[in-house]
Design an enzyme around this catalytic site. Structure first.
Site: not given
Ligand SMILES: Cc1ncc(C[n+]2csc(CCOP(=O)(O)OP(=O)(O)O)c2C)c(N)n1
Ligand SMILES: [Mg+2]
Lengths: 411, 341
Positions: B64, B133
């Site tokens: 990321e 998540h």
């Protein structure tokens, strides 16, 4: 006018896609038995060739050949075979349970069983693994981890040892040398190095084992881990499981094209091996070699395990969208269970009949464990940990604001 | 002439926004983990690589920090990268590139360099995703000067806001409530989801349009109470209004920060009561900022203390997801408290 052509962005592609076969020649396989086995006190820079070759013990006929073929006790090999079979049966049953909505999610390790299982059998008790979600074999290879309890975690039921807080497969077993799994990739890799440094600081004899997938090696934590492990000569085994895929992205997107993940280690001054991860004997021998180095204060070893993710990434994934459906059947390193079975039969330590009997016995074992676990509830039948427990373990002692929130929820 | 519209899910609307911008602006590039050949784990970029080629739409390594760092560099060159972080829960390795670099590049170079990048990330819970998540990290971004933070609640806004974000010269954090991808989820997890095709906000113009940044919408007009919210909680609040029978005016912020202060101040001045709702954890959540703003701007119009409904101050649990999620019952109870006083 410039003498140069316009620049172009290069984006790697796998050779195989749905409807088009993979050309596996990119793997650069060494013949079984061909790769040398240096002494454990070898200099990291002298392992450069080993980072590009492939350590293999089992040849195509199931014979154990070459310098990495240690005289392994058939008893241990049978144990390993059974543990791999158990892992595969376990995965298959849990996948069905997930489809039946008894659990929210599952991740299998189909095709990669040899790596975790042989590794577990080559470590000592007290060593600490920092696994990813695909090393259930580390737990299933052990006699002291109760399958019923593992399944309770998967079912998120009232006996879930993670108290309902974690996604299925995110186990934690400190007593079995298995660090709590994080959903965030690569974070555990550097933590393993820290654990190993702690063992060195305290003059311990235990070592750490760090785990990461090919895809996740792109994260900074992977590279940081290599630097720390090298600087402090940490007693750690740095495992890179190269199963060729990271969800839909091929290992070249993680930087595997034209080089190897093992080569990363040598570049950082770490002794490195590239090993056939579907060869139980090679995995066991390479792990022993790396563990021996760590225990003798010779520092870290990076091992790239070459294998193939035979199943979908998880129960949320559909690999037929991005790779050939029959890819695994063409993967040149085969099936780890079939290969060890052939070897054991070849040396007269196993038979088809024993194999069949073991398969039946293990299926019954897993089925019984599942039945018992389901008697404590499943995700959908409401038998789960209480909502009150949601507020525990945020801190050691619950602060006032959480007490108030728990009260507000009325539990 | 009214533009031609098509029923779209939020996923299709987001894809349409990227499609429109890839076609209009050769400087737009789209990348992230699994977004290229496969089209993203939520399928938001499906078909775009085939249409625009691999140098415009491509897969990124699992880094990321690398994804955002390269986006900053491409922005410096003059491109408009639209990058995907697979789940908001995984943006943390990119924190330094977002907070210290993208957000401050314009300021530190006195406008010499800018970071016209859009960082998309699915957020929020309700899918049994557990703690990695399900997070709603918007407040971490609103605390950073120089970032714009956006969260649509429906396909129409999603497309218009994403186009506005891509055209914006500032770095935009574009949060997508994944529980709304396929329908207007109202918190009743035991009922079947209504698809977007059955909702007016699922009618989306096919071509280019924008929903301007810094503009809130009055999602549901009302007279008794103002609800300030965004994302999934817009529909949860609507359900709570219907179920309690309280005539709540629901303000959907859409742009979380910088925000449209006038719309919410005018509403609170009109109703005299205010409930702030978000899914993210309560303490130091964006609700704290909203509460402070309403207090500063509407104090003499308030007839009751401002109520806050938020996720509990714990990591997002898995099995106890629905005890954690601030559903219509919890929101409705806050409406009632705000009306009692
Ligand atoms: C920081 C972070 N980014 C992204 C993800 C989403 N994600 C989960 S698994 C995965 C692929 C990992 O591939 P690899 O490391 O090769 O391991 P494998 O699944 O093949 O065992 C991705 C992208 C994540 N969990 N954490
Ligand atoms: Mg992988």
């Amino acid at each position: 006018m410039t003498q140069y052509e316009p620049l172009r962005l290069y984006v790697p592609e796998p050779t195989g896609r749905p409807g088009r076969h993979t050309d596996f020649s990119y793997l650069h396989l060494s013949p079984a038995g061909e790769v040398r086995r240096p002494p454990v006190d070898t200099q990291p820079a002298d392992t450069n060739d080993l980072a590009y070759e492939l350590v293999r013990v089992l040849d195509d006929t199931g014979r154990a050949v070459g310098p990495w073929a240690a005289a392994t006790d058939p008893q241990l090999l049978r144990r390993g075979l059974r543990a791999m079979m158990k892992t595969r049966i376990f995965d298959a049953r849990m996948l069905i349970a997930q489809r039946q909505k008894k659990m929210s999610f599952y991740m299998q390790c189909l095709g990669e069983e040899a790596i975790a299982v042989a590794h577990a059998l080559a470590l000592d008790s007290g060593d600490m693994c920092f696994p990813t979600y695909r090393q259930q074999g580390l737990l299933l290879a052990r006699e002291d981890v109760d399958m019923v309890e593992m399944i309770c975690q998967l079912l998120s039921n009232e006996r879930d040892p993670m108290k309902g807080r974690q996604l299925p497969v995110m186990y934690s077993y400190k007593r079995a040398g298995f660090f709590s799994i994080s959903g965030n990739l690569a974070t555990q890799f550097i933590q393993a190095v820290g654990w190993a440094m702690a063992a060195a600081i305290k003059g311990d004899t235990r070592i750490a084992s760090a785990w990461i997938g090919d895809g996740a090696t792109a994260e900074a934590d992977f590279h940081t881990a290599l630097t720390f492990a090298h600087v402090y000569r940490a007693p750690v085994i740095l495992n890179v499981v190269n199963n060729q895929w990271a969800i839909s992205t091929f290992q070249a997107i993680a930087g595997g094209e034209g080089t190897t993940f093992a080569a990363r280690g040598v570049g950082c001054g770490i002794a490195s091996l590239r090993v056939d991860g579907n060869d139980f004997l090679a995995v066991h021998a390479a792990t022993r070699w790396a563990a021996e180095r760590a225990r003798r204060n010779l520092g870290p070893t990076l091992i790239e395990w070459v294998t193939y993710r035979a199943g979908p990434h998880s129960t949320s994934d559909d690999p037929s969208k991005y790779r050939p459906a029959d890819d695994w059947a063409h993967f040149p390193l085969g099936d780890p269970i079939a290969r060890l079975k052939t070897h054991l039969i070849a040396i007269g330590a196993w038979s088809e009949q024993e194999h069949e009997a073991a398969q039946k016995e293990l299926e019954a074992q897993v089925a019984a464990a599942q039945k018992q676990a389901e008697s404590y509830g499943t995700l959908t039948d409401g038998h789960m940990r209480s909502a009150a427990e949601m507020f525990e373990d945020v801190y050691k002692d619950m602060p006032e604001h959480l007490r108030r929130q728990r009260q507000q929820l009325g539990v | 002439m009214t533009p031609k519209t098509t029923p779209m899910t939020m996923i299709q609307a987001l894809r349409s926004a990227m499609d429109v911008m890839l076609a209009r602006d050769p400087n737009v590039v789209v990348y992230g983990q699994d977004v290229g050949f496969f089209g993203g784990v939520f399928r938001c970029t499906e078909g775009l690589q085939a249409k625009y080629g691999k140098s415009r739409v491509f897969d990124a390594p699992i880094s990321e920090g690398g994804i955002v760092g390269t986006a900053v560099g491409m922005g410096a060159y003059g491109l408009r990268p639209v990058v995907e972080i697979q789940f908001a829960d995984y943006f943390y390795p990119a924190s330094d590139q977002i907070v210290s670099e993208a957000a401050r590049l314009r300021y530190r170079s006195a406008g010499d360099f800018t970071a016209p990048i859009t960082i998309r990330m699915p957020c929020g819970g309700g899918i049994y995703g557990g703690q990695t998540h399900s997070q709603s990290p918007e407040a971490l971004f609103t605390h950073v000067c120089g970032l714009r933070t956006v969260m649509p609640s429906n396909p129409y806004d999603a497309k218009g806001l994403l186009i506005a974000a891509i055209e914006c010269d500032d770095p935009v954090i574009f949060l997508e409530p994944k529980r709304l991808y396929n329908g207007p989820f109202d918190g009743h997890h035991d009922k079947p989801v209504v698809p977007w095709s059955k909702h007016p906000l699922g009618e989306v113009p096919e071509g280019h349009y924008t929903v301007p940044l810094e503009s809130a919408s009055v999602f549901r007009p009302g007279s008794e109470l103002t609800v300030i919210t965004y994302g999934t909680m817009v529909f949860v609040s609507e359900a709570a209004a219907i179920e309690t029978g309280i005539d709540a005016e629901i303000i959907d912020l859409r742009s979380i920060w910088p925000l449209d202060l006038d719309t919410l101040v005018n509403s609170v001045k009109k109703t005299g009561r205010c409930v702030v709702v978000h899914e993210a954890t309560r303490t130091s959540g964006f609700g704290a900022e909203l509460t402070a703003l309403v207090q500063e701007h509407c104090f003499y119009h308030l007839e009751a203390p401002i109520e806050r409904v938020a996720g509990w101050d714990t990591p997002y649990p898995h099995a106890q997801e629905w005890a954690y999620f601030p559903g219509p019952a919890r929101v409705g109870a806050a409406f009632k408290r705000a009306m009692e006083k």
